[in-house]
Write a protein that holds these residues in place. Structure first.
Motif, PDB file in Angstrom:
ATOM      1  N   ASN A 151     -23.034  -0.922 -12.902  1.00 28.91           N
ATOM      2  CA  ASN A 151     -22.527  -0.619 -14.249  1.00 28.91           C
ATOM      3  C   ASN A 151     -23.026   0.763 -14.676  1.00 28.91           C
ATOM      4  O   ASN A 151     -23.725   0.913 -15.674  1.00 28.91           O
ATOM      5  CB  ASN A 151     -22.979  -1.677 -15.255  1.00 28.91           C
ATOM      6  N   ARG A 152     -22.673   1.760 -13.883  1.00 30.10           N
ATOM      7  CA  ARG A 152     -23.144   3.123 -14.112  1.00 30.10           C
ATOM      8  C   ARG A 152     -22.611   3.708 -15.410  1.00 30.10           C
ATOM      9  O   ARG A 152     -23.218   4.601 -16.000  1.00 30.10           O
ATOM     10  CB  ARG A 152     -22.702   3.990 -12.933  1.00 30.10           C
ATOM     11  N   ASP A 153     -21.470   3.202 -15.863  1.00 26.90           N
ATOM     12  CA  ASP A 153     -20.870   3.708 -17.102  1.00 26.90           C
ATOM     13  C   ASP A 153     -21.459   3.049 -18.345  1.00 26.90           C
ATOM     14  O   ASP A 153     -21.116   3.420 -19.461  1.00 26.90           O
ATOM     15  CB  ASP A 153     -19.352   3.487 -17.101  1.00 26.90           C
ATOM     16  N   VAL A 154     -22.316   2.055 -18.159  1.00 22.16           N
ATOM     17  CA  VAL A 154     -22.899   1.328 -19.281  1.00 22.16           C
ATOM     18  C   VAL A 154     -24.352   1.757 -19.465  1.00 22.16           C
ATOM     19  O   VAL A 154     -25.154   1.680 -18.531  1.00 22.16           O
ATOM     20  CB  VAL A 154     -22.821  -0.195 -19.065  1.00 22.16           C
ATOM     21  N   VAL A 155     -24.702   2.191 -20.682  1.00 23.45           N
ATOM     22  CA  VAL A 155     -26.070   2.618 -20.968  1.00 23.45           C
ATOM     23  C   VAL A 155     -26.942   1.378 -21.138  1.00 23.45           C
ATOM     24  O   VAL A 155     -26.547   0.408 -21.787  1.00 23.45           O
ATOM     25  CB  VAL A 155     -26.112   3.483 -22.242  1.00 23.45           C
ATOM     26  N   SER A 156     -28.153   1.421 -20.563  1.00 26.21           N
ATOM     27  CA  SER A 156     -29.010   0.236 -20.592  1.00 26.21           C
ATOM     28  C   SER A 156     -29.484  -0.103 -21.997  1.00 26.21           C
ATOM     29  O   SER A 156     -29.742  -1.259 -22.309  1.00 26.21           O
ATOM     30  CB  SER A 156     -30.229   0.456 -19.684  1.00 26.21           C
ATOM     31  N   PRO A 193     -28.594   3.943 -16.659  1.00 24.05           N
ATOM     32  CA  PRO A 193     -27.488   2.974 -16.663  1.00 24.05           C
ATOM     33  C   PRO A 193     -27.999   1.539 -16.623  1.00 24.05           C
ATOM     34  O   PRO A 193     -29.160   1.280 -16.283  1.00 24.05           O
ATOM     35  CB  PRO A 193     -26.718   3.329 -15.388  1.00 24.05           C
ATOM     36  N   LEU A 194     -27.116   0.623 -16.965  1.00 22.98           N
ATOM     37  CA  LEU A 194     -27.501  -0.785 -16.986  1.00 22.98           C
ATOM     38  C   LEU A 194     -27.963  -1.239 -15.610  1.00 22.98           C
ATOM     39  O   LEU A 194     -29.013  -1.866 -15.455  1.00 22.98           O
ATOM     40  CB  LEU A 194     -26.312  -1.638 -17.458  1.00 22.98           C
ATOM     41  N   ARG A 210     -19.688   8.455 -31.702  1.00 28.06           N
ATOM     42  CA  ARG A 210     -20.159   8.498 -30.312  1.00 28.06           C
ATOM     43  C   ARG A 210     -21.519   9.187 -30.225  1.00 28.06           C
ATOM     44  O   ARG A 210     -22.429   8.712 -29.527  1.00 28.06           O
ATOM     45  CB  ARG A 210     -19.138   9.220 -29.436  1.00 28.06           C
TER      46      ARG A 210
END
Length: 262
Positions: A158-163, A153-154, A227
């Protein structure tokens, strides 16, 4: 002699009457099952139907038979006949004897040398998935699967955002595994081709080797294909889980390094 024949004849007559009574009872039981309910005539496979069989062949070669079933128990796309609109389409996976025939089972036969059969209204998209558990002989065309995505994650907020840095590994690096897609049809399976790093120089540290991966082609609509393609582009790892008739799968927050054991 005649005294011996008479009891034998009586036994034969009684056996015939008994068989007839059983058949009448079973027929009446079927009638009672749909009594008071709206019934529909639908098609079931009368014998195993191989993947790639056309709608025309189903109709002309006696693959299906008609049965009466309560309408309330049937899926909306259950077929009552194999119409001319299905003549050029094919079943995308094997259909077992006694299985209900559904419109969703049919797709377009693609003649591009690949031998792929793409479900109607969908597109084929291929991705590498980990094969720690499954091999090409286990996951076959027609299987329904769930796709899981493991990523970094980022940040903690921001666990829902991929880094976007793929799947990073380290003592202080957190990673997350979540359900990405579910009820996805597999079109084809094969071993993944070797990566550049798998040559003489050896694999990239922390990255999956090609011999740990499968190349799986899925049938997806445009949104889900986007996706999956985006997840692949971001890096990370994909895993699949085979679905059964009663598998209960739904999106959730997944697990990370801190919640792996509950």
């Amino acid at each position: 002699m005649s005294r011996r024949i008479i009891p034998v004849l009586i036994s034969v007559v009684l056996a015939a009457l008994g068989t007839g009574a059983v058949l009448l009872y079973l027929r009446s039981a079927d009638d009672r099952a749909i009594e008071g309910k709206q019934a529909r005539t639908v098609l079931v496979a009368d014998k195993q139907i191989p993947a790639g069989t056309s709608g025309r062949a189903l109709r002309d070669k006696g693959y299906v038979r008609e049965v009466r079933m309560p309408a309330e128990t049937l899926p909306e796309d259950a077929l009552g006949q194999v119409g001319a609109d299905l003549d050029a389409l094919v079943v995308t996976a094997p259909v077992q004897r006694g299985q209900l025939l559904l419109r969703a089972m049919f797709g377009t036969a693609v003649r591009n040398g690949s031998g792929l059969v793409i479900p109607d209204g969908q597109m084929a998209i291929t991705a590498r998935v980990r094969s720690n558990v499954f091999g090409p002989a286990t996951v076959q065309a027609g299987a329904r699967v769930a796709i899981f995505y493991t990523y970094t994650p980022l940040d903690e907020g921001n666990r829902d955002v991929v880094s976007g840095a793929g799947l990073e590994k380290g003592r202080k690096v957190n990673s997350v595994t979540r359900l990405l897609l579910t009820d996805v049809e597999v079109i084809s399976v094969g071993r993944a081709e070797a990566r550049d790093g798998d040559a003489a120089g050896g694999p990239v540290p922390g990255a999956a080797r090609s011999d740990d991966e499968l190349s799986v082609t899925f049938g997806l609509n445009q949104k889900d294909a986007e996706r999956l393609a985006h997840a692949v582009a971001l890096g990370g790892e994909l895993n699949i889980g085979l679905l059964g008739e009663s598998s209960a799968v739904k999106p959730d927050t997944g697990v990370d390094n801190r919640s792996l054991f509950g």
